[in-house]
Scaffold this active site. Structure first.
Site, PDB file in Angstrom:
ATOM      1  N   ASP A  39     -56.314 -20.402 -43.106  1.00  0.00           N
ATOM      2  CA  ASP A  39     -55.448 -21.059 -42.113  1.00  0.00           C
ATOM      3  C   ASP A  39     -55.337 -20.257 -40.819  1.00  0.00           C
ATOM      4  O   ASP A  39     -54.588 -20.627 -39.911  1.00  0.00           O
ATOM      5  CB  ASP A  39     -54.059 -21.322 -42.698  1.00  0.00           C
ATOM      6  CG  ASP A  39     -53.365 -20.035 -43.136  1.00  0.00           C
ATOM      7  OD1 ASP A  39     -53.918 -18.940 -42.894  1.00  0.00           O
ATOM      8  OD2 ASP A  39     -52.263 -20.110 -43.708  1.00  0.00           O
ATOM      9  N   GLY A  40     -56.047 -19.118 -40.751  1.00  0.00           N
ATOM     10  CA  GLY A  40     -56.064 -18.333 -39.518  1.00  0.00           C
ATOM     11  C   GLY A  40     -55.120 -17.148 -39.522  1.00  0.00           C
ATOM     12  O   GLY A  40     -55.201 -16.281 -38.645  1.00  0.00           O
ATOM     13  N   GLU A  41     -54.216 -17.089 -40.500  1.00  0.00           N
ATOM     14  CA  GLU A  41     -53.290 -15.950 -40.537  1.00  0.00           C
ATOM     15  C   GLU A  41     -54.046 -14.681 -40.905  1.00  0.00           C
ATOM     16  O   GLU A  41     -55.034 -14.714 -41.631  1.00  0.00           O
ATOM     17  CB  GLU A  41     -52.177 -16.210 -41.558  1.00  0.00           C
ATOM     18  CG  GLU A  41     -51.203 -17.277 -41.101  1.00  0.00           C
ATOM     19  CD  GLU A  41     -50.019 -17.432 -42.044  1.00  0.00           C
ATOM     20  OE1 GLU A  41     -49.958 -16.714 -43.062  1.00  0.00           O
ATOM     21  OE2 GLU A  41     -49.167 -18.291 -41.754  1.00  0.00           O
ATOM     22  N   ARG A  51     -47.207  -7.998 -17.400  1.00  0.00           N
ATOM     23  CA  ARG A  51     -47.159  -8.459 -16.005  1.00  0.00           C
ATOM     24  C   ARG A  51     -46.204  -9.636 -15.817  1.00  0.00           C
ATOM     25  O   ARG A  51     -45.771  -9.901 -14.715  1.00  0.00           O
ATOM     26  CB  ARG A  51     -48.578  -8.815 -15.520  1.00  0.00           C
ATOM     27  CG  ARG A  51     -49.422  -7.585 -15.242  1.00  0.00           C
ATOM     28  CD  ARG A  51     -50.846  -7.946 -14.898  1.00  0.00           C
ATOM     29  NE  ARG A  51     -51.571  -8.429 -16.060  1.00  0.00           N
ATOM     30  CZ  ARG A  51     -52.811  -8.891 -16.038  1.00  0.00           C
ATOM     31  NH1 ARG A  51     -53.467  -8.942 -14.905  1.00  0.00           N
ATOM     32  NH2 ARG A  51     -53.407  -9.290 -17.149  1.00  0.00           N
ATOM     33  N   GLN A  52     -45.871 -10.330 -16.915  1.00  0.00           N
ATOM     34  CA  GLN A  52     -44.853 -11.399 -16.812  1.00  0.00           C
ATOM     35  C   GLN A  52     -43.504 -10.738 -17.075  1.00  0.00           C
ATOM     36  O   GLN A  52     -42.852 -10.932 -18.096  1.00  0.00           O
ATOM     37  CB  GLN A  52     -45.158 -12.506 -17.830  1.00  0.00           C
ATOM     38  CG  GLN A  52     -44.189 -13.691 -17.792  1.00  0.00           C
ATOM     39  CD  GLN A  52     -44.374 -14.610 -16.597  1.00  0.00           C
ATOM     40  OE1 GLN A  52     -45.411 -14.583 -15.950  1.00  0.00           O
ATOM     41  NE2 GLN A  52     -43.365 -15.407 -16.284  1.00  0.00           N
ATOM     42  N   ASP A  73     -57.310   1.039  -9.581  1.00  0.00           N
ATOM     43  CA  ASP A  73     -56.286   0.055  -9.949  1.00  0.00           C
ATOM     44  C   ASP A  73     -55.864   0.304 -11.390  1.00  0.00           C
ATOM     45  O   ASP A  73     -56.586   0.963 -12.147  1.00  0.00           O
ATOM     46  CB  ASP A  73     -56.829  -1.373  -9.783  1.00  0.00           C
ATOM     47  CG  ASP A  73     -55.705  -2.393  -9.532  1.00  0.00           C
ATOM     48  OD1 ASP A  73     -54.516  -2.023  -9.606  1.00  0.00           O
ATOM     49  OD2 ASP A  73     -56.034  -3.563  -9.258  1.00  0.00           O
ATOM     50  N   ASP A 124     -54.203  -3.076  -3.701  1.00  0.00           N
ATOM     51  CA  ASP A 124     -52.954  -3.644  -3.178  1.00  0.00           C
ATOM     52  C   ASP A 124     -51.919  -2.519  -3.092  1.00  0.00           C
ATOM     53  O   ASP A 124     -52.137  -1.415  -3.609  1.00  0.00           O
ATOM     54  CB  ASP A 124     -52.441  -4.806  -4.039  1.00  0.00           C
ATOM     55  CG  ASP A 124     -52.254  -4.436  -5.501  1.00  0.00           C
ATOM     56  OD1 ASP A 124     -51.891  -3.274  -5.784  1.00  0.00           O
ATOM     57  OD2 ASP A 124     -52.475  -5.292  -6.368  1.00  0.00           O
ATOM     58  N   LYS A 152     -53.156  -7.472  -0.416  1.00  0.00           N
ATOM     59  CA  LYS A 152     -53.669  -8.527  -1.313  1.00  0.00           C
ATOM     60  C   LYS A 152     -52.763  -9.749  -1.313  1.00  0.00           C
ATOM     61  O   LYS A 152     -51.545  -9.618  -1.326  1.00  0.00           O
ATOM     62  CB  LYS A 152     -53.769  -7.972  -2.744  1.00  0.00           C
ATOM     63  CG  LYS A 152     -54.181  -8.998  -3.779  1.00  0.00           C
ATOM     64  CD  LYS A 152     -54.577  -8.342  -5.082  1.00  0.00           C
ATOM     65  CE  LYS A 152     -53.485  -8.303  -6.104  1.00  0.00           C
ATOM     66  NZ  LYS A 152     -53.910  -7.793  -7.397  1.00  0.00           N
TER      67      LYS A 152
HETATM   68  C1  R5P Z   1     -51.909  -6.505 -10.216  1.00  0.00           C
HETATM   69  O1  R5P Z   1     -50.930  -6.202  -9.572  1.00  0.00           O
HETATM   70  C2  R5P Z   1     -52.742  -5.486 -10.932  1.00  0.00           C
HETATM   71  O2  R5P Z   1     -52.519  -4.201 -10.440  1.00  0.00           O
HETATM   72  C3  R5P Z   1     -54.214  -5.807 -10.844  1.00  0.00           C
HETATM   73  O3  R5P Z   1     -54.630  -5.718  -9.487  1.00  0.00           O
HETATM   74  C4  R5P Z   1     -54.501  -7.190 -11.336  1.00  0.00           C
HETATM   75  O4  R5P Z   1     -53.928  -7.382 -12.596  1.00  0.00           O
HETATM   76  C5  R5P Z   1     -55.990  -7.431 -11.409  1.00  0.00           C
HETATM   77  O5  R5P Z   1     -56.217  -8.728 -11.859  1.00  0.00           O
HETATM   78  P1  R5P Z   1     -57.617  -9.433 -11.619  1.00  0.00           P
HETATM   79  O6  R5P Z   1     -58.679  -8.512 -12.104  1.00  0.00           O
HETATM   80  O7  R5P Z   1     -57.519 -10.693 -12.415  1.00  0.00           O
HETATM   81  O8  R5P Z   1     -57.732  -9.708 -10.162  1.00  0.00           O
END
Ligand code: R5P
Length: 282
Positions: free
Chosen positions: A33-35, A91-92, A211, A161, A185
């Site tokens: 069942d995927g578990e 990130r959320q 990054d 960014d 960005k």
């Molecule tokens: C965002 O603020 C993070 O620092 C990364 O720049 C971001 O998660 C990169 O995502 P992607 O590779 O999808 O552009």
């Protein structure tokens, strides 16, 4: 005893080597069942400290982590420390639109139920630690990204960014010399971004773009493309190489000369181990 998630085996082994802890056997099976179900070998950890090391880049990895924590308790571990090399859903960290969850808080609460302490390797925002009811601390590893860099000519360390500017500065400081700047960005969707070139002169310089995460590669490929042709070389250094879909080939097609990352997400480019930084905190 170190208990490894299936996506963190190299890092778990490196941690065992550095700390002298044993490495538990962890088998897993998946039902029709995927578990999924994990099983420890040895099955008893009476009175021992268990260190669960598991990157949670997928939903299944979160379930595996929760099972490892619970199996450690069942086996009699006196204390459970959870190391999350890469924390998915971090990130959320707010409800960006009405009706959305704070996913980082939801998973942090779940993870906290099975542990005495959490170590988060280079979380996207350190403030995410506050969502864990259990004591949680960030482990900064960006400085380790300077390790593979040798003999750069007039280096320029660029963040794609403003949010990654401190990371780029940390890598520059660890390398010892060079300029630091960042792009501007704008994100249009989950996979579409545009970056405005930084003001620093890169003509003839060795550029290192730093990054925390490369996910779809959209951000990084834009930054590479803006530098390729002008810079003498373009190197990408990231902490978490998620490399969703065709991210890696995007970077190559954009003209990058070298790509490397840490072993928080195990990839062929994971040249830098975060084991020394994590071991220091265990
Ligand atoms: C965002 O603020 C993070 O620092 C990364 O720049 C971001 O998660 C990169 O995502 P992607 O590779 O999808 O552009």
């Amino acid at each position: 005893m170190i208990l490894s998630g299936s996506r963190s085996q190299s890092l778990a082994a490196a941690l065992a080597g550095r700390t002298g802890h044993d490495l538990a056997g962890v088998s897993s099976e998946r039902f029709p069942d995927g578990e999924q179900l994990v099983e420890l070998d040895p099955p008893t950890l009476a009175g021992e400290e268990a260190v669960v090391v598991a990157t949670t880049a997928t939903d299944a990895a979160y379930v595996e982590l929760l099972q490892l924590q619970d199996a450690a308790r069942e086996a009699g571990a006196s204390r459970v420390t959870t190391v999350i090399p890469y924390m998915g859903y971090a990130r959320q960290d707010e409800a960006f639109e009405p009706g959305q969850p704070v996913s980082a808080r939801a998973v942090a609460r779940a993870v906290s139920t099975g542990t005495d302490r959490v170590l988060l390797v280079e979380p996207h925002e350190s403030a995410v630690c506050d969502y864990f009811p259990a004591p949680a601390e960030p482990v900064g590893v960006a400085g380790l990204l300077a390790e593979p860099l040798v003999g750069l000519s007039e280096p320029v360390f660029l963040a794609p960014d403003a949010g990654a500017a401190d990371l780029a500065r940390t890598v520059r400081d660890a390398y010892g010399r060079g300029a630091v700047d960042h792009f501007e960005k704008t994100r249009h969707s989950g996979s579409e971004v545009t970056v405005e070139p930084a003001g620093t002169t890169v003509d003839g310089h060795d550029v290192v773009i730093v990054d925390d995460i490369v996910a779809t590669g959209s951000t990084m490929s834009q930054a590479i493309a803006a530098m390729a042709g002008e810079a003498a070389s373009v190197t990408v250094a990231c902490v978490h190489a998620l490399f969703a879909r065709d991210a890696y080939t995007k970077l190559r097609r954009a003209g990058v000369d070298a790509v490397y990352a840490t072993d928080t997400v195990e990839r062929t480019v994971s040249e830098v181990s975060v084991a020394p930084a994590v071991a220091d905190r265990l």
